[in-house]
Scaffold this motif. Structure first.
Motif: not given
Lengths: 185, 167
Positions: A92, A94-97, B25, B28
């Motif tokens: 994903l 954006t979410e830091n999952n 991340k 991104s």
């Protein structure tokens, strides 16, 4: 020199600066690790998610061995080819999952699988790479990767696939590694 | 004294992949912020969404509304169009809807395609047209070309041009 933006990719190869997360030295001493990225939306507006898929070029056999283990291919150990070897990651945007499970409806799953397959196909068309490596961070991601990479053919989802490729799954210590070997290997 | 990192121990596949994912991340995040600044992405209900996805959703909503608010078919029109139904795959209702909603095609010119084409060198100014049935480009028969004036061959008096409506 590739114009990755022409093919809907972003070239995020960083300038050679110390990276706290690059502790495993994906970069060589002389140049940073090449990183190509694409973002895409999967699902409807209300329930979909923005994903990022990244391709990092690897040049060290030790990294390949750590990801996939020692793999036999055509009677020899799988090695970094001259045409290039890339590790593929996606998550994903954006979410830091932290790889936690995200529930997807059928359209989102279809868009996700198609987006991943298209990105690999398009990257291959530009780079003519010989080897792609993949690693499922969780057991639940294996079904998505199996579908996207053609191990589990879901006839409801039409996918772009690299022609004349060989694919191997269940690699590595945990059995969650994948290798796509193209004709340029 | 703080000890340095143990370089003799090579990371596992999971550790490597986790490191790659952190790298992803970080990248991104910067891409997303850049696209928010350029307007390619927007905030929609607290989430970052590409503008194209929102436009697509709006277009789909417009199409759905259009289907719901379509005007009722006049029965007289229906009966007229029903006569034109010549047993095609479509139902009478579908054919009627098609005829009512589509603009009629106004043929300005028509030209015959040469069948049984030999592989001779095309002439200067030769026109070609795509024949979907055979999947080939076929030369247009210039002599029967209708609607396009051929100045090299002046039109004879009372000659009828193929494809043109008589006035």
């Amino acid at each position: 020199m590739q114009h990755w933006n022409w093919h809907d990719f972003e070239d995020e190869t960083e300038a050679h600066e110390p990276d706290d997360f690059d502790q495993y030295n994906f970069s060589t001493e002389d140049e940073p690790a090449e990183q190509i990225v694409r973002q895409f939306w999967a699902g409807k507006l209300s329930t979909g998610h923005l994903y990022t898929i990244g391709f990092v070029r690897i040049t060290k056999q030790s990294i390949l061995n750590a990801l996939l283990g020692v793999v036999e291919y055509n009677g020899q150990h799988l090695a970094i080819p001259q045409s290039g070897a890339w590790v593929v990651t996606f998550d994903l945007s954006t979410e830091n999952n932290e790889f936690a499970h995200v529930e997807l409806d059928f359209k989102a799953k279809r868009d996700l699988v198609a987006g991943v397959a298209s990105a690999v196909y398009d990257h291959y068309n530009v780079s003519k790479a010989g080897l792609y490596c993949w690693y499922a961070a969780r057991e639940q991601l294996i079904s998505i990767y199996d579908t996207a990479l053609g191990f589990d053919v879901d006839r409801k989802i039409k996918l772009k696939t690299i022609p004349l490729m060989s694919k191997i799954n269940k690699l590595g210590a945990q059995g969650r590694g994948y290798a796509i070997i193209t004709r340029y290997y | 004294m703080q000890s340095s990192r143990d370089t003799t121990k090579f990371p596992t596949g999971e550790e490597l992949y986790a490191a790659l994912n952190r790298k992803l991340k970080k990248t991104s995040g910067s891409i997303t912020q850049r696209k928010l600044d350029t307007g390619e992405y927007v905030m929609h209900q607290g989430r970052i969404v590409p503008v194209t996805v929102i436009e697509e959703a709006k277009a789909e909503a417009v199409v759905k509304r259009g289907i719901i608010s379509r005007p009722k078919v006049n029965l007289a029109d229906f009966e007229q169009h029903a006569e034109l139904w010549l047993g095609s795959r479509k139902s009478i209702a579908a054919t009627t809807v098609q005829r009512l909603t589509r603009q009629p095609i106004r043929v300005i010119a028509a030209a015959a395609l040469q069948q049984g084409v030999s592989r001779s060198t095309p002439k200067d100014g030769q026109l070609f047209s795509y024949d979907a049935k055979s999947g080939r480009m076929l030369p247009v028969d210039n002599e029967t070309l209708g609607g396009i004036s051929d100045r090299s061959k002046p039109r004879k008096k009372n000659t009828r041009i193929l494809g043109m409506k008589s006035r």
